[in-house]
Design a protein around this motif. Structure first.
Motif, PDB file in Angstrom:
ATOM      1  N   LEU A  76      34.487  26.142  43.390  1.00 35.19           N
ATOM      2  CA  LEU A  76      35.181  27.344  43.852  1.00 35.19           C
ATOM      3  C   LEU A  76      36.011  27.984  42.740  1.00 35.19           C
ATOM      4  O   LEU A  76      36.141  29.212  42.680  1.00 35.19           O
ATOM      5  N   ARG A  86      38.835  30.969  50.708  1.00 35.30           N
ATOM      6  CA  ARG A  86      38.597  29.772  49.911  1.00 35.30           C
ATOM      7  C   ARG A  86      38.703  28.518  50.782  1.00 35.30           C
ATOM      8  O   ARG A  86      37.891  27.595  50.639  1.00 35.30           O
ATOM      9  N   GLY A 109      35.248  31.788  41.911  1.00 34.09           N
ATOM     10  CA  GLY A 109      36.323  32.743  42.159  1.00 34.09           C
ATOM     11  C   GLY A 109      36.910  33.362  40.922  1.00 34.09           C
ATOM     12  O   GLY A 109      37.407  34.496  40.960  1.00 34.09           O
ATOM     13  N   SER A 110      36.865  32.627  39.808  1.00 36.50           N
ATOM     14  CA  SER A 110      37.473  33.131  38.584  1.00 36.50           C
ATOM     15  C   SER A 110      36.672  32.672  37.368  1.00 36.50           C
ATOM     16  O   SER A 110      37.131  31.845  36.568  1.00 36.50           O
ATOM     17  N   PRO A 155      32.426  32.876  49.919  1.00 38.74           N
ATOM     18  CA  PRO A 155      33.695  33.363  49.370  1.00 38.74           C
ATOM     19  C   PRO A 155      33.457  34.292  48.182  1.00 38.74           C
ATOM     20  O   PRO A 155      32.343  34.355  47.649  1.00 38.74           O
ATOM     21  N   PHE A 156      34.497  35.030  47.805  1.00 38.94           N
ATOM     22  CA  PHE A 156      34.481  35.820  46.564  1.00 38.94           C
ATOM     23  C   PHE A 156      33.270  36.757  46.522  1.00 38.94           C
ATOM     24  O   PHE A 156      32.473  36.740  45.579  1.00 38.94           O
TER      25      PHE A 156
END
Length: 279
Positions: free
Chosen positions: A239, A219, A243-244, A155-156
């Protein structure tokens, strides 16, 4: 003698080797029997049962404490390991903690790790605390798909963090175990640059000398895969970071350079040394 827990892992193996190479007597601890460098010994122990460490700690002067999943085991009390070490005459403990105790302190596991840090500080022992961020070796999650399909699925894809080579963590740990100058230090350990999953795939491809395709997971897809090997809470937590990442999680720390006198190794170096896993 120096006791190394987690001696068969990505940090414990190079740490055990580094200590043996400078003439230190090493007691390697893991759940299962394992080979150790010349001059070293091995003992099987379960860190969720601190009393099982007694044979390893007898006569030891220092302990590298890597808890891994033992911190979360039902009924586990990692503080008892520090008590056992002190009762056995150990003088110094180097604890592998996590950067998350600073960047995301409210998580259950990080609250427990911060409490363990505090207990070590108050133990009367010499201590140092290492707080790494993400590990380069987490890329081994992709080894099977690279071997079978020449693909990295994550992801990401374009969100990065400054992941660290576990061999650099081991080198810093060795310095802290051997050098009094690091007593009472807390080191945040990162790699030399922010690197995204897509860029990691490119580095693996370069090491292989063949193309590797990047496939971006949602996600939900990533969490479904991760919960096959970890609790859902930990998957969500991981995650969130991937992701952030916060500004503190994006920061490139100077601490590896400060301790070792050289820059941390880039991901491409890790990929080149571990390319066999992806062939």
């Amino acid at each position: 003698m120096i006791v190394v827990t987690g001696a068969t892992g990505n940090i414990g193996r190079p740490l055990t080797q580094a200590l043996a190479e400078v003439g230190q007597q090493v007691m390697a601890v893991s759940r299962h029997t394992a080979a150790v460098p010349n001059g070293g010994r091995h003992v099987a122990a379960d860190l969720a049962k601190p009393a099982s460490l007694k044979p390893a700690l007898a006569g030891a002067k220092a302990l590298f404490l890597l808890l891994s999943g033992d911190l979360h085991a039902t009924g586990a009390n990692p503080a008892d390991i520090i008590s056992e070490a002190a009762a056995s005459g150990v003088r110094r403990v180097v604890l592998l903690s996590t950067l998350g105790v600073v960047t995301r302190p409210s998580g259950r596991t990080r609250i427990a790790m911060r409490a363990l840090e505090d207990m070590l500080r108050e133990s009367g022992l010499e201590w140092a605390i290492l707080r790494p961020g993400g590990f380069a070796s987490n890329a081994l999650w992709w080894a099977e798909s690279v071997r079978a399909q020449q693909v990295v699925a994550a992801p990401f894809g374009d969100v990065g963090v400054p992941i660290i080579d576990p061999a650099d963590i081991a080198a810093v740990a060795a310095a802290c175990l051997l050098d009094d100058r690091h007593t009472g230090a807390v080191y945040e350990l990162t790699g030399p640059e922010v690197i995204t999953p897509r860029q990691q795939a490119e580095a693996i491809a370069a090491a292989l000398g063949s193309p590797v395709r990047f496939h971006e997971l949602t996600r939900h897809e990533a969490k479904t895969a991760m919960t096959q090997s970890m609790p859902a809470e930990l998957a969500d937590d991981t995650l969130d970071i991937l992701g952030s990442p916060s500004p503190a999680e994006l920061r490139v720390s100077p601490d590896v350079q400060q301790v070792l006198g050289r820059a941390p190794r880039p991901f491409a170096d890790w990929a080149a040394r571990n390319v066999a896993a992806f062939r």
